[in-house]
Design an enzyme around this catalytic site. Structure first.
Site, PDB file in Angstrom:
ATOM      1  N   HIS A  13       0.813  -1.219   0.000  1.00  0.00           N
ATOM      2  CA  HIS A  13       0.000   0.000   0.000  1.00  0.00           C
ATOM      3  C   HIS A  13       0.843   1.263   0.000  1.00  0.00           C
ATOM      4  CE1 HIS A  13       1.123  -0.023   4.201  1.00  0.00           C
ATOM      5  NE2 HIS A  13       0.626   1.201   4.322  1.00  0.00           N
ATOM      6  N   HIS A  46       1.747   6.944  -0.493  1.00  0.00           N
ATOM      7  CA  HIS A  46       0.867   6.125   0.347  1.00  0.00           C
ATOM      8  C   HIS A  46      -0.468   5.975  -0.371  1.00  0.00           C
ATOM      9  CE1 HIS A  46      -1.620   4.884   3.759  1.00  0.00           C
ATOM     10  NE2 HIS A  46      -0.491   4.543   4.371  1.00  0.00           N
TER      11      HIS A  46
END
Length: 204
Positions: free
Chosen positions: A111, A126
């Site tokens: 992620h 992110h």
């Protein structure tokens, strides 16, 4: 624009030089007049007191909309605890490298990806919020840690349909984690594509 300290150093040094060459202060100001600051800057470069700082460009990682970091729904990023930067609401299912450099790390859950730019800036991309809980589901990484990358190279494929099913907010912050070492210029952009600059940074 010169700082007062830079201006003072240049004035004192150049005055010494021109005085040794036979100029008087009256001649100095009469000759340069209102162009003094321009001369001081050019003179500072010429005599080596000021250095041209190289501007390094950071690009959008996808097509979409730029969101001020302060507006994202995560205090870690909105309060800039991870560093300064911007966020994106992207269209499409592929993310791209925001810089020339190398991939410094890929989280096991895929992620988030870290980069070290060629100028030493450390970036963190992110992807979405609470995506760590997916444990990698819906992410296909297209690069490996340590790999050399260029701006606009594809780095991540995302199953956006799966993210919608899960109710995931895919707002994606891009932050400079070693912010203190850089001056950051946020460019005034709203809608972007992956080839557009979103920040310019220079080393302090």
């Amino acid at each position: 624009m010169l700082t007062r300290e830079q201006e003072s150093v240049i004035i004192i040094t150049v005055i010494r030089i021109v005085t040794l060459r036979g100029f008087t202060l009256k001649t100095w100001f009469l000759f340069f007049g209102n162009n003094l600051e321009s001369f001081l800057y050019d003179g500072g470069i010429m005599f080596g007191f000021l250095k041209n700082k190289k501007i390094y460009e950071i690009y959008a990682p996808a097509d979409g909309k730029v969101i001020p970091l302060e507006e994202v729904n995560d205090k870690v990023f909105s309060e800039k605890l991870m560093g300064d930067g911007v966020a994106f609401r992207f269209s499409g299912d592929t993310l791209y490298s925001p810089c020339d450099g190398k991939v410094s790390m890929i989280f096991p859950t895929k992620h988030a990806i870290g980069f070290v730019c060629d100028n030493g800036a450390e970036l963190l991309l992110h992807i979405g919020f609470n995506t760590v809980e997916l444990n990698g589901e819906g992410f296909t990484c297209l690069v490996t840690a340590g790999e050399r990358i260029k701006a606009h190279d594809p780095i991540m494929k995302i199953n956006t349909d799966r993210m919608k099913e899960k109710g995931i907010d895919l707002t994606t912050p891009l932050v400079i984690t070693n912010t203190d070492a850089y001056q950051i210029n946020h460019l005034s952009v709203d809608e972007v594509c992956k080839t557009m600059k979103v920040m310019e940074i220079t080393k302090e």
